[in-house]
Design a protein around this motif. Structure first.
Motif, mmCIF file in Angstrom:
data_model
loop_
_atom_site.group_PDB
_atom_site.id
_atom_site.type_symbol
_atom_site.label_atom_id
_atom_site.label_comp_id
_atom_site.label_asym_id
_atom_site.label_seq_id
_atom_site.Cartn_x
_atom_site.Cartn_y
_atom_site.Cartn_z
ATOM 1 N N ALA A 4 4.475 -4.609 9.846
ATOM 2 C CA ALA A 4 4.061 -3.635 10.868
ATOM 3 C C ALA A 4 2.819 -2.871 10.416
ATOM 4 O O ALA A 4 1.880 -2.670 11.192
ATOM 5 C CB ALA A 4 5.207 -2.668 11.150
ATOM 6 N N HIS A 5 2.804 -2.452 9.153
ATOM 7 C CA HIS A 5 1.689 -1.658 8.625
ATOM 8 C C HIS A 5 0.375 -2.443 8.701
ATOM 9 O O HIS A 5 -0.635 -1.943 9.206
ATOM 10 C CB HIS A 5 2.011 -1.261 7.180
ATOM 11 N N GLU A 6 0.388 -3.670 8.222
ATOM 12 C CA GLU A 6 -0.861 -4.448 8.189
ATOM 13 C C GLU A 6 -1.303 -4.838 9.600
ATOM 14 O O GLU A 6 -2.493 -4.849 9.900
ATOM 15 C CB GLU A 6 -0.708 -5.696 7.308
ATOM 16 N N LEU A 7 -0.336 -5.134 10.465
ATOM 17 C CA LEU A 7 -0.684 -5.455 11.852
ATOM 18 C C LEU A 7 -1.303 -4.233 12.539
ATOM 19 O O LEU A 7 -2.296 -4.339 13.265
ATOM 20 C CB LEU A 7 0.564 -5.931 12.609
ATOM 21 N N ALA A 8 -0.723 -3.057 12.298
ATOM 22 C CA ALA A 8 -1.236 -1.822 12.910
ATOM 23 C C ALA A 8 -2.697 -1.593 12.533
ATOM 24 O O ALA A 8 -3.492 -1.075 13.323
ATOM 25 C CB ALA A 8 -0.384 -0.632 12.466
ATOM 26 N N HIS A 9 -3.058 -1.985 11.316
ATOM 27 C CA HIS A 9 -4.449 -1.821 10.870
ATOM 28 C C HIS A 9 -5.428 -2.623 11.728
ATOM 29 O O HIS A 9 -6.619 -2.325 11.733
ATOM 30 C CB HIS A 9 -4.599 -2.313 9.433
ATOM 31 N N GLN A 10 -4.974 -3.668 12.406
ATOM 32 C CA GLN A 10 -5.917 -4.449 13.210
ATOM 33 C C GLN A 10 -6.519 -3.562 14.302
ATOM 34 O O GLN A 10 -7.677 -3.725 14.668
ATOM 35 C CB GLN A 10 -5.238 -5.691 13.809
ATOM 36 N N SER A 29 -2.950 10.154 1.418
ATOM 37 C CA SER A 29 -3.686 9.338 2.395
ATOM 38 C C SER A 29 -2.764 8.505 3.273
ATOM 39 O O SER A 29 -3.193 7.989 4.302
ATOM 40 C CB SER A 29 -4.672 8.411 1.673
ATOM 41 N N TYR A 30 -1.504 8.355 2.864
ATOM 42 C CA TYR A 30 -0.548 7.591 3.674
ATOM 43 C C TYR A 30 0.508 8.530 4.273
ATOM 44 O O TYR A 30 0.557 8.743 5.471
ATOM 45 C CB TYR A 30 0.140 6.513 2.820
ATOM 46 N N SER A 31 1.352 9.107 3.397
ATOM 47 C CA SER A 31 2.496 9.872 3.913
ATOM 48 C C SER A 31 2.054 11.118 4.675
ATOM 49 O O SER A 31 2.414 11.324 5.834
ATOM 50 C CB SER A 31 3.416 10.283 2.758
ATOM 51 N N ASN A 34 -7.464 5.333 8.766
ATOM 52 C CA ASN A 34 -6.890 3.985 8.641
ATOM 53 C C ASN A 34 -5.416 4.064 8.230
ATOM 54 O O ASN A 34 -4.528 3.553 8.901
ATOM 55 C CB ASN A 34 -7.620 3.172 7.560
ATOM 56 N N GLU A 35 -5.172 4.701 7.090
ATOM 57 C CA GLU A 35 -3.834 4.624 6.488
ATOM 58 C C GLU A 35 -2.813 5.520 7.182
ATOM 59 O O GLU A 35 -1.631 5.189 7.244
ATOM 60 C CB GLU A 35 -3.908 4.949 4.993
ATOM 61 N N GLY A 36 -3.275 6.671 7.700
ATOM 62 C CA GLY A 36 -2.354 7.549 8.418
ATOM 63 C C GLY A 36 -1.803 6.834 9.644
ATOM 64 O O GLY A 36 -0.600 6.842 9.907
ATOM 65 N N PHE A 37 -2.701 6.181 10.376
ATOM 66 C CA PHE A 37 -2.265 5.459 11.577
ATOM 67 C C PHE A 37 -1.357 4.281 11.211
ATOM 68 O O PHE A 37 -0.325 4.067 11.849
ATOM 69 C CB PHE A 37 -3.470 4.963 12.377
ATOM 70 N N ALA A 38 -1.748 3.482 10.214
ATOM 71 C CA ALA A 38 -0.935 2.298 9.888
ATOM 72 C C ALA A 38 0.462 2.731 9.441
ATOM 73 O O ALA A 38 1.469 2.137 9.835
ATOM 74 C CB ALA A 38 -1.621 1.467 8.813
ATOM 75 N N THR A 39 0.522 3.799 8.642
ATOM 76 C CA THR A 39 1.826 4.294 8.188
ATOM 77 C C THR A 39 2.615 4.839 9.375
ATOM 78 O O THR A 39 3.822 4.612 9.494
ATOM 79 C CB THR A 39 1.622 5.395 7.124
ATOM 80 N N MET A 42 -2.841 -6.561 2.586
ATOM 81 C CA MET A 42 -4.196 -6.082 2.881
ATOM 82 C C MET A 42 -4.602 -6.638 4.236
ATOM 83 O O MET A 42 -4.525 -7.837 4.478
ATOM 84 C CB MET A 42 -5.162 -6.520 1.777
ATOM 85 N N GLU A 43 -5.087 -5.711 5.087
ATOM 86 C CA GLU A 43 -5.260 -5.993 6.512
ATOM 87 C C GLU A 43 -6.567 -6.699 6.833
ATOM 88 O O GLU A 43 -7.302 -6.269 7.716
ATOM 89 C CB GLU A 43 -5.181 -4.671 7.278
ATOM 90 N N HIS A 44 -6.905 -7.793 6.147
ATOM 91 C CA HIS A 44 -8.164 -8.459 6.475
ATOM 92 C C HIS A 44 -8.179 -8.831 7.957
ATOM 93 O O HIS A 44 -7.145 -9.152 8.542
ATOM 94 C CB HIS A 44 -8.358 -9.680 5.571
ATOM 95 N N SER A 91 -0.081 -2.090 -3.879
ATOM 96 C CA SER A 91 -1.109 -3.122 -3.791
ATOM 97 C C SER A 91 -2.410 -2.516 -3.322
ATOM 98 O O SER A 91 -3.468 -2.814 -3.828
ATOM 99 C CB SER A 91 -0.688 -4.223 -2.843
ATOM 100 N N GLU A 92 -2.341 -1.610 -2.322
ATOM 101 C CA GLU A 92 -3.596 -1.085 -1.810
ATOM 102 C C GLU A 92 -4.273 -0.229 -2.874
ATOM 103 O O GLU A 92 -5.469 -0.042 -2.861
ATOM 104 C CB GLU A 92 -3.364 -0.343 -0.491
ATOM 105 N N LEU A 93 -3.481 0.279 -3.813
ATOM 106 C CA LEU A 93 -4.066 1.016 -4.927
ATOM 107 C C LEU A 93 -4.473 0.076 -6.053
ATOM 108 O O LEU A 93 -5.603 0.068 -6.490
ATOM 109 C CB LEU A 93 -3.049 2.036 -5.438
#
Ligand SMILES: [Zn+2]
Length: 670
Positions: free
Chosen positions: A344-350, A423-425, A367-372, A327-329, A55-57
């Motif tokens: 967990a991933h989208e919440l972490a983005h907050q 950008s994620y893994s 952004n994505e390294g931390f959320a992952t 998507m972490e709006h 989705s993010e892609l």
């Protein structure tokens, strides 16, 4: 400021306890191939992660042909925006206005605001007076009528309308669920100005936002911040008035409209009550109600580890949309499903993405390294059975290709920005490896210092900002680490040869190659687990050279050896028993570097030598051009440095004579 991680200790205890409860299972996972034991866990994780990246892609992919690049307009500091729109989700048409209160950083007589060319500008007013404008090349240029002095607040209002351009997974999307329309936006990274006049960059956040959305009954309109009022209008419409009083990056402003079922909880965080809201499709309600319960424990966990939920005075929530991920709006994640990993991933983005936003798309890893990684921490401490499968899933993805950097050199290429493998893994593994390098205490302290740094909080950050906090907290330099792992490509490929002799001595030779030529060698602290006699012992070996030999006395007969059993490192690994290891080492007892040599040549012995050693450098005709003698014991893994400054460029031989044996190696002097 340094802070203690009492809260981490609380979870550490919990994780350990659960590890004990699950001892047999985790033990087997760690010694047998993960694919045999934890296949179902791995599948679950794989599916969940696919959703996120897809989705993010996908959601961003379709916008790239319209507005590939962020606006270069960084002159406006928008401290308040009021966005008012009206729409009927049975159509894609939207009309509205936006009023921005702004402070120019420099004197200017031009205002430039991004809006897609397919949208129509109906009028523009400054301080309530109509002004002239041009709408060309996706920009509204307001010129000539006045000068806007630096540092003085002014306001502009733009009335606009149109059918926002977007594909099925783009920045403005519509689908039918149970014959009822749903509309949602997803602007990251460049799509905001497809549906509203905005200044689309990563340089300024809007300090404060009111968002009024008028839709026909019974539709609900959901957005950032707190719902202040649902005001009935005369035409069967209702206006949903949302108010957000935290700084927000433009790409995180969003809304969704649908015939949603609404339910909410109240969570108690750090002594404060906060609403946790959910808007879901009627047909999905039952399933989601049980899944979203997990959100509360995750909110508590992340708050404990990384400080207060960043938008505690407002809310957190989920709204269901028609894509397969999330998507972490800000304050309201848009969700295609309610998988644990996704929640967990989208919440972490907050915290990581929204409270602190990457300062450029090149550094999306912040952004994505931390959320992952935070989704992984949730598994590690709250559901430890999933920890190794999660780590292994990401590791195998990273190792599936030999190249690619985590840093995004093509910052206008949306597919590259949101590349799942890099950008994620791999980005999440950068954090994991830093944790391994500097230890839990400093790692979590540094991140808490970063996320609460007043220079960064509610603003933007670069890799150097994060690096500063890791280095400042741990006292260790990470320059080479970031050079190798962030800006360069590839990963180490490590082979361990080993043999245990009759008196119990274990000899190990580590040989490292790399998968990509941009890095010659990755210094690694390699964990090793030695199994035998129904027991195991853990060691850690610091490898600082491409080939290194270590020895340990082991008081049991070794059955097998595992490299990095708990998955801390990105590396391809191979363990090969070598009964002839001593002879092989003896036949080839030293290495020379650098190759080719400059003004120095280093000779490194792979095991200790107690007899005197003579070293001669011979030219191609066999003439001795340099002689060196070592009388004292040479310890293994130490260097003897020969000064080759005076040698002219060309081919030479290094001759090493010791204990009646002689060895030669050819080298080139530059
Ligand atoms: Zn994400």
């Amino acid at each position: 400021m340094m802070m203690q991680n009492q809260h981490l200790k609380k979870y550490m205890g919990k994780a350990k306890r659960q590890f004990c409860d699950l001892f047999f299972l985790t033990f087997f996972i760690s010694i047998f191939p993960l694919s045999l034991i934890a296949d179902d866990k791995l599948k679950e994780i794989e599916r969940g992660f696919d959703y996120i990246v897809k989705s993010e892609l996908k959601t961003t992919y379709q916008t790239q042909s319209f507005l590939r690049q962020a606006s270069s307009n960084t002159n406006l500091n928008i401290h308040f925006a009021r966005l008012e729109i009206a729409l009927d989700p049975n159509e894609t048409f939207l009309k509205g206005s936006v009023t921005k209160y702004f402070i120019p950083k420099e004197n200017t007589n031009t205002l430039s605001i991004d809006l897609h060319q397919e949208m129509q500008v109906d009028s523009v007013k400054i301080n309530n007076q109509p002004v002239g404008y041009q709408h060309l090349a996706h920009k509204i240029e307001i010129t000539g009528s006045a000068t806007f002095p630096a540092g003085i607040t002014d306001s502009v209002t733009i009335w606009y309308s149109g059918e926002p351009p977007s594909g099925g997974f783009g920045s403005y999307s519509r689908e039918f669920v149970d014959n009822s329309p749903v509309i949602w936006t997803l602007s990251q990274p460049f799509g905001a100005s497809n549906w509203w006049p905005s200044v689309n960059n990563l340089a300024n956040k809007i300090d404060s936002l009111d968002f009024y959305i008028s839709v026909p009954e019974p539709f609900k309109a959901v957005s950032n911040g707190l719902l202040k009022e649902v005001k009935p209008e005369t035409n069967g419409y209702q206006t949903w008035k949302w108010s957000h009083r935290y700084p927000i990056a433009v790409y995180l402003v969003a809304f969704a409209v649908g015939d949603y079922v609404f339910f909410e909880d109240t969570v108690m965080l750090d002594g404060k009550e906060m609403p946790l809201v959910h808007y879901v499709y009627p047909s999905s309600e039952a399933g989601f109600r049980t899944q979203v319960d997990e959100t509360i424990a995750l909110l508590e966990f992340f708050s404990d580890l990384f400080g207060e939920y960043p938008f505690i005075d407002e809310k957190y929530g989920h709204v269901q949309c028609g894509f397969s991920g999330g998507m972490e709006h800000q304050t309201i994640s848009f969700m295609g499903s309610y998988d644990y990993q996704l929640i967990a991933h989208e919440l972490a983005h907050q915290w990581f993405g929204n409270k602190i936003t990457c300062a450029s798309w090149s550094e999306i890893w912040l952004n994505e390294g931390f959320a992952t990684y935070l989704a992984g921490l949730a598994y590690e401490f709250l559901k430890p059975i999933y920890r190794l499968p999660y780590q292994n899933f990401h590791l195998q993805r990273i190792l599936s290709e030999p190249d690619g950097s985590v840093y995004v050199y093509e910052a206008d290429n949306v597919q590259r920005i949101f590349n799942g493998r890099l950008s994620y893994s791999k980005a999440s593994f950068l954090l994991h490896m830093i944790r391994w390098k500097i230890g839990d205490e400093d790692f979590f302290d540094a991140i808490r210092n970063y996320i609460s740094d007043p220079q960064l909080a509610y603003g933007f950050a670069t890799t150097d900002d994060l690096k500063y906090h890791f280095e400042n907290t741990s006292g260790k330099s990470l320059s080479l680490f970031f050079e190798n792992w962030l800006y360069s490509e590839g990963h180490p490929q490590v082979t361990l040869n080993w043999h245990q002799n009759e008196s119990g001595e274990l000899t190990m030779r580590f040989v490292q190659k790399t998968s990509h030529s941009s890095v010659d060698f990755f210094p690694l602290k390699i964990p090793v687990r030695v199994f035998g006699a129904g027991d195991s012992i853990d060691y850690v070996f610091d490898t600082n050279f491409p080939e290194q030999v270590f020895a340990e006395n082991i008081n049991f007969s070794i059955d097998s050896i595992q490299l990095d059993p708990d998955i801390w490192l990105v590396m391809e690994k191979e363990v090969v028993p070598d009964p002839d290891i001593k002879n092989n080492l003896r036949a080839n007892p030293f290495r020379i570097y650098p190759v080719p040599a400059n003004d120095e040549l280093n000779v490194r012995f792979l095991f200790s030598i107690s007899e005197p050693v003579v070293m001669n450098i011979l030219d191609v005709s066999g003439r001795k051009v340099l002689a060196h003698e070592e009388q004292s014991l040479i310890l293994k893994n130490t260097d003897i440095t020969l000064n080759t400054d005076n040698l002219s460029a060309g081919v030479y031989f290094l001759e090493v004579i010791s204990g009646g044996e002689s060895f030669q190696k050819k080298f080139v002097k530059q």
